[in-house]
Design an enzyme around this catalytic site. Sequence first.
Site, PDB file in Angstrom:
ATOM      1  CB  SER A 174      32.666  30.892  33.063  1.00 25.51           C
ATOM      2  OG  SER A 174      33.453  31.741  32.233  1.00 25.51           O
ATOM      3  CD  GLU A 214      35.220  32.914  35.215  1.00 23.56           C
ATOM      4  OE1 GLU A 214      34.953  32.439  34.178  1.00 23.56           O
ATOM      5  OE2 GLU A 214      35.130  34.160  35.923  1.00 23.56           O
TER       6      GLU A 214
END
Length: 251
Positions: A174, A214
């Site tokens: 991530s 993200e």
Amino acid sequence: MKGLRKSILCLVLSAGVIAPVTSGMIQSPQKCYAYSINQKAYSNTYQEFTNIDQAKAWGNAQYKKYGLSKSEKEAIVSYTKSASEINGKLRQNKGVINGFPSNLIKQVELLDKSFNKMKTPENIMLFRGDDPAYLGTEFQNTLLNSNGTINKTAFEKAKAKFLNKDRLEYGYISTSLMNVSQFAGRPIITKFKVAKGSKAGYIDPISAFAGQLEMLLPRHSTYHIDDMRLSSDGKQIIITATMMGTAINPK
């Protein structure tokens, strides 16, 4: 474009891989390994967002192009809720999903498949923040001085161990489109250079923790650590790394 700058950076490509590293936006302790490799350097240009509105607009435009199926979206949403659990299992089994519960195997397969649709249209810089455990348990209690600055002896030891090495991450990674506020207190910031056409997906619109801008990178990815240096205030290690790609290529 105002709020967006282009940085001239040096790419270092290499051959070979190593061992597991991280995955959620904020990382938990794990073992990491590295080894020396042959290198080939060349210059390229990467876009680095400095304006949150422009970053969101860019990301949302990419997300609309993906055309993810309902099941793929559900797999991504579920991942954002339990990234640590999923990545922990992947690291423990070195990326092998045989033996996982059938529902988890299905989720991983859907996540892998979704990356066939999620690719970056240009060279871009991505960010993530980590705690000392990112460098291994040996640095967990030695990297920071009592005043919050980086211990220079530990830093030099980390450089000797990781600089100009490849790292293999068995889990998903991530990252964020910007060096966002939640990274401010993290002693390690990694800047990932991700080349045009690389598998990378902007998932913030469906994330359980929206607002982090993200960008998700595929599991079993390898990256090369090009540079490690201290921030001007001495409170962070700034790592620059080049994403080399993933070994997972589902049809």
